[in-house]
Design an enzyme around this catalytic site. Structure first.
Site, mmCIF file in Angstrom:
data_model
loop_
_atom_site.group_PDB
_atom_site.id
_atom_site.type_symbol
_atom_site.label_atom_id
_atom_site.label_comp_id
_atom_site.label_asym_id
_atom_site.label_seq_id
_atom_site.Cartn_x
_atom_site.Cartn_y
_atom_site.Cartn_z
ATOM 1 N N GLU A 269 3.260 7.565 -5.029
ATOM 2 C CA GLU A 269 2.085 7.640 -5.894
ATOM 3 C C GLU A 269 2.041 6.321 -6.642
ATOM 4 O OE1 GLU A 269 -0.234 7.469 -8.660
ATOM 5 O OE2 GLU A 269 1.181 8.709 -9.789
ATOM 6 N N CYS A 303 -2.097 5.737 -14.323
ATOM 7 C CA CYS A 303 -2.543 5.382 -12.971
ATOM 8 C C CYS A 303 -3.950 5.900 -12.718
ATOM 9 C CB CYS A 303 -1.572 5.923 -11.925
ATOM 10 S SG CYS A 303 -1.403 7.716 -11.941
#
Length: 501
Positions: A269, A303
């Site tokens: 990720e 993120c």
């Protein structure tokens, strides 16, 4: 408890002691093999909080050996009922809830998070994650398959084995539990490396893992640096899978190391440069606040941050003006102080990187509407910054900033903005604001991203898969899809005398 159902904020701890600073292997605390330690700081004050044992390759080897022993056929962990694994995770959730104030204070002191966000959002998410994964433990099932011939065929979903898990610094505890909870629910064992900036909350939870009753060796935690401890995990020949959350640059190194070693499975990720499209028909008041929070939450250190904001031409000027007004309302300071609404960046390296990108925006011709520099005389604080008249070629429009810097870009047509939104190497998240259902569905299908939010942003829950397209990563975390990453499917075929329908 408030009328909305959220917990009231407790009285702050003023004398928090950091008791757990060693390496956790086999449910015991260990000094590092090398004898080294590394300092951990408060980014709001730049003061040292404590020193933590610095694990490296030799410590990782010890942790992997413990995890492998715990995973052996016939071990207490392998023979445990799946429902019992779930019970242990439920117990761990109860213990985390008991220590919620301690853990939230750690996240605020060590990670620069607003205490209210740490207590309500991060710890709330931790509890939901543990309980969601606990409920799945005895529901990870195979199937029977009607294969041709006189055979009985079925599948088993077996744990992958020893899983290495490398954590980021922006959501230290939540990402720790996002990693270990599904892995343990499926019956794996884990070796975890917290980020060197923020190891303290994971080490505290190590004591809760032991208290909950997990067998020795099931969870092992090795604090240390990426190039040493992280690299040892990525290249280890006896680790079956590695999961990493962090930068795309490091993600490439981890995938390369996995390929060069034992072809271990990899879940990544990684970074993002997420587009958020606001159409002229949007509810402007709501869109302003949601797009603002989508970028500035946790000082932009997410993120998911909506760091490319596309606003339709007819409402652009008003949107910029009101976005600037909103950004100027922040109160910067120590995140433990009531009334403060923006804390520090995590460390000097990130602080310098963000300021460099802000300077590039000025030099490349973007219009600086507010902010644009450091704040205060100690701590890694940066003023909330808004740029308008940003073009797609500028560094601030292409590179992940990971800071409180909003870029507002103008668009004219649907086809144009979809093309521009997808013109990136990333593909983590995206969003749109519109009252037109047809437009919303069209945009959601066209955007190349692992998650698309419509008339909202940053809505993340344990039930929903989370992950990216393109260079934003591989695989998914959480939701039912997240459990697939921690199991191997085995087909078993048995010869029988006669098959009947």
């Amino acid at each position: 408890m408030s009328s909305s159902g959220t917990p009231d904020l407790p009285v702050l701890l003023t004398d928090l002691k950091f008791q757990y600073t060693k390496i956790f292997i086999n449910n015991e605390w260990h000094d590092s093999v090398s004898g080294k330690k590394f300092p951990v700081f408060n980014p709001a004050t730049e003061e040292k909080l404590c020193e933590v044992e610095e694990g490296d390759k030799e410590d990782v080897n010890k942790a992997v050996a413990a995890a492998r022993q715990a995973f052996q056929i016939g071990s207490p962990w392998r023979t445990m009922d799946a429902s019992e694994r779930g019970r242990l995770l439920y117990k761990l959730a109860d213990l985390v809830e008991r220590d919620r104030l301690i853990l939230a204070t750690m996240e605020s002191m060590n990670g620069g998070k607003l205490f209210s966000n740490a207590y309500l959002m991060d710890l709330g998410g931790c509890l939901k994650t543990l309980r969601y994964c606990a409920g799945w433990a005895d529901k990870i099932q195979g199937r029977t398959i009607p294969s041709d011939g006189n055979f009985f065929t079925y599948t088993r979903h077996e744990p992958v084995g020893v899983c290495g898990q490398i954590l980021p610094w922006n959501f230290p505890l939540l990402m720790f539990l996002w990693k270990i909870a599904p892995a343990l629910s499926c019956g794996n064992t884990v070796v975890v490396k917290p980020a060197e900036q923020t190891p303290l909350s994971a080490l505290h939870v190590a004591t809760l893992i032991k208290e909950a009753g997990f067998p020795p060796g099931v969870v092992n935690i090795v604090p240390g640096y990426g190039p040493t401890a992280g690299a040892a995990i990525s290249s280890h020949m006896d680790i079956d899978k590695v999961a990493f959350t962090g930068s795309t640059e490091v993600g490439k190194l981890i995938k390369e190391a996995a390929g060069k070693s034992n072809l271990k499975r990899v879940t990544l990720e990684l970074g993002g440069k997420s587009p958020f499209i606001v159409f002229a028909d949007a509810d402007l008041e709501t869109a302003l606040e949601v797009t603002h929070q989508a970028l500035f939450y946790h000082q932009g250190q997410c993120c998911v941050a909506a760091s490319r904001l596309f606003v339709e031409e007819s409402i652009y000027d008003e949107f910029v003006r009101r976005s600037v007004e909103r950004a100027k309302k922040y109160v910067l300071g120590n995140p433990l102080t009531p009334g403060v609404s923006q804390g520090p960046q995590i460390d000097k390296e990130q602080y310098d990187k963000i300021l460099d990108l802000i300077e590039s925006g000025k030099k490349e011709g973007a219009k600086l509407e507010c902010g644009g520099g450091p704040w205060g005389n100690k701590g890694y604080f940066i003023q909330p910054t808004v740029f308008s008249n940003v073009s797609d070629e500028m560094r601030i429009a292409k590179e992940e900033i990971f800071g409180p810097v909003q870029q507002i870009m103008k668009f004219k047509s649907l086809d144009d903005v979809i093309k521009r939104a997808n013109n990136t190497t990333y593909g983590l998240f995206a969003g749109s604001f519109t009252k037109d259902l047809d437009k919303a569905i069209t945009v959601s299908a066209a955007l190349q991203a692992g998650t698309v939010w419509v008339n909202c942003y940053g809505v993340v829950s344990a039930q929903c898969p989370f992950g990216g397209f393109k260079m934003s990563g591989n695989g998914r975390e959480m939701g039912e899809y997240g459990f697939h990453e921690y199991t191997e499917v085995k087909t078993v075929t048995v010869k029988i005398s006669q098959k009947n329908s």
